[in-house]
Design an enzyme around this catalytic site. Structure first.
Site, short mmCIF file in Angstrom:
data_model
loop_
_atom_site.label_atom_id
_atom_site.label_comp_id
_atom_site.label_asym_id
_atom_site.label_seq_id
_atom_site.Cartn_x
_atom_site.Cartn_y
_atom_site.Cartn_z
N GLU A 152 -11.97 5.97 5.21
CA GLU A 152 -11.31 6.74 6.27
C GLU A 152 -12.30 7.00 7.40
O GLU A 152 -11.92 7.03 8.58
CB GLU A 152 -10.74 8.05 5.75
CG GLU A 152 -9.55 7.91 4.80
CD GLU A 152 -8.28 7.43 5.48
OE1 GLU A 152 -8.27 7.27 6.73
OE2 GLU A 152 -7.28 7.23 4.77
N TYR A 187 0.84 -1.20 0.00
CA TYR A 187 0.00 0.00 0.00
C TYR A 187 0.88 1.25 0.00
O TYR A 187 0.65 2.19 -0.78
CB TYR A 187 -0.90 -0.02 1.24
CG TYR A 187 -1.74 1.21 1.45
CD1 TYR A 187 -2.81 1.50 0.61
CD2 TYR A 187 -1.48 2.09 2.51
CE1 TYR A 187 -3.59 2.64 0.81
CE2 TYR A 187 -2.25 3.22 2.72
CZ TYR A 187 -3.31 3.48 1.87
OH TYR A 187 -4.08 4.60 2.08
N TRP A 245 -5.32 1.92 10.27
CA TRP A 245 -5.61 1.77 8.85
C TRP A 245 -5.37 0.34 8.37
O TRP A 245 -6.08 -0.15 7.48
CB TRP A 245 -4.78 2.75 8.01
CG TRP A 245 -5.03 2.58 6.54
CD1 TRP A 245 -4.17 2.11 5.60
CD2 TRP A 245 -6.26 2.84 5.85
NE1 TRP A 245 -4.78 2.06 4.38
CE2 TRP A 245 -6.07 2.50 4.50
CE3 TRP A 245 -7.51 3.32 6.26
CZ2 TRP A 245 -7.07 2.64 3.54
CZ3 TRP A 245 -8.52 3.45 5.30
CH2 TRP A 245 -8.29 3.11 3.96
#
Length: 201
Positions: free
Chosen positions: A47, A25, A55
């Site tokens: 988010e 990522y 995350w």
């Protein structure tokens, strides 16, 4: 913490750690300028789901999120009704939070209302004048949790009916979608994202 050496001997922003999913990522997505309205909507929603969590938790569940939220196509998400909400609340593959699920649906509706007047991408990118902000941080401790730009964008989103989009959530989206380049200067991806932000001749 600053940029760190990883198992493949590449210096990266230390938050990427050693998890292969997180590293991929960091190396391919985070900080790359993205002007696609659907992708920006997806990131804003995810988010919002991330609030209060890490995350990596969302990243590990992202494929399932995309499946049950029909690839975050706003027209489809906007039509989700009570039965779909209950099905989502029963799905262990996502974050089962009623408020966040309902916010995703109302955000899709707000997206469609906004898109009837202007591009969602143009609206989001107007927060930085359409051009990525190139920061030059040497340490993770220098990176802010929010900025004047994210405060203003969060306010503008809320004024248009969006939820779960406070300044910190919005800044995380801005970082990941390349509105700001917050890769540390020692990380090779900083220079990569600078190059990716340059207009095509």
């Amino acid at each position: 913490m600053s940029a760190a050496e990883t198992s493949d001997d590449r210096t990266r922003c230390s938050w990427a750690g050693n998890d292969p999913l997180y590293i991929a990522y960091h190396d391919t997505e985070w900080g790359v300028p993205n002007y696609d309205s659907r992708a920006l909507f997806e990131k804003l929603v995810l988010e919002g789901f991330q609030a209060g969590l890490s995350w990596i938790t969302i990243l590990r569940k992202r494929d399932r999120f995309r499946e049950v939220f029909e690839n975050f196509e706003p027209e489809r998400v906007a039509s989700f009704g009570p039965d779909k909400i209950e099905a989502l609340l029963a799905d262990p593959g996502i974050i089962r939070h009623r408020g966040k699920i309902e916010a995703a649906i109302s955000n899709a509706q707000a997206f469609l209302e906004l898109e009837a007047k202007e591009s969602f991408s143009d609206f989001i990118w107007s927060a930085v004048g359409g051009t990525p902000i190139q920061n030059r941080f040497a340490s993770m401790s220098e990176i802010p949790a929010q900025t004047d730009e994210s405060v203003a964008l969060a306010k503008a989103l809320k004024a248009r009916g969006f939820r779960f989009c406070g300044p910190t959530t919005v800044y995380a989206m801005m970082q990941s979608m390349g509105l700001v380049n917050d890769h540390l200067i020692a990380c090779p991806r900083h220079a990569d994202c600078v190059e990716l932000a340059r207009p095509t001749p």
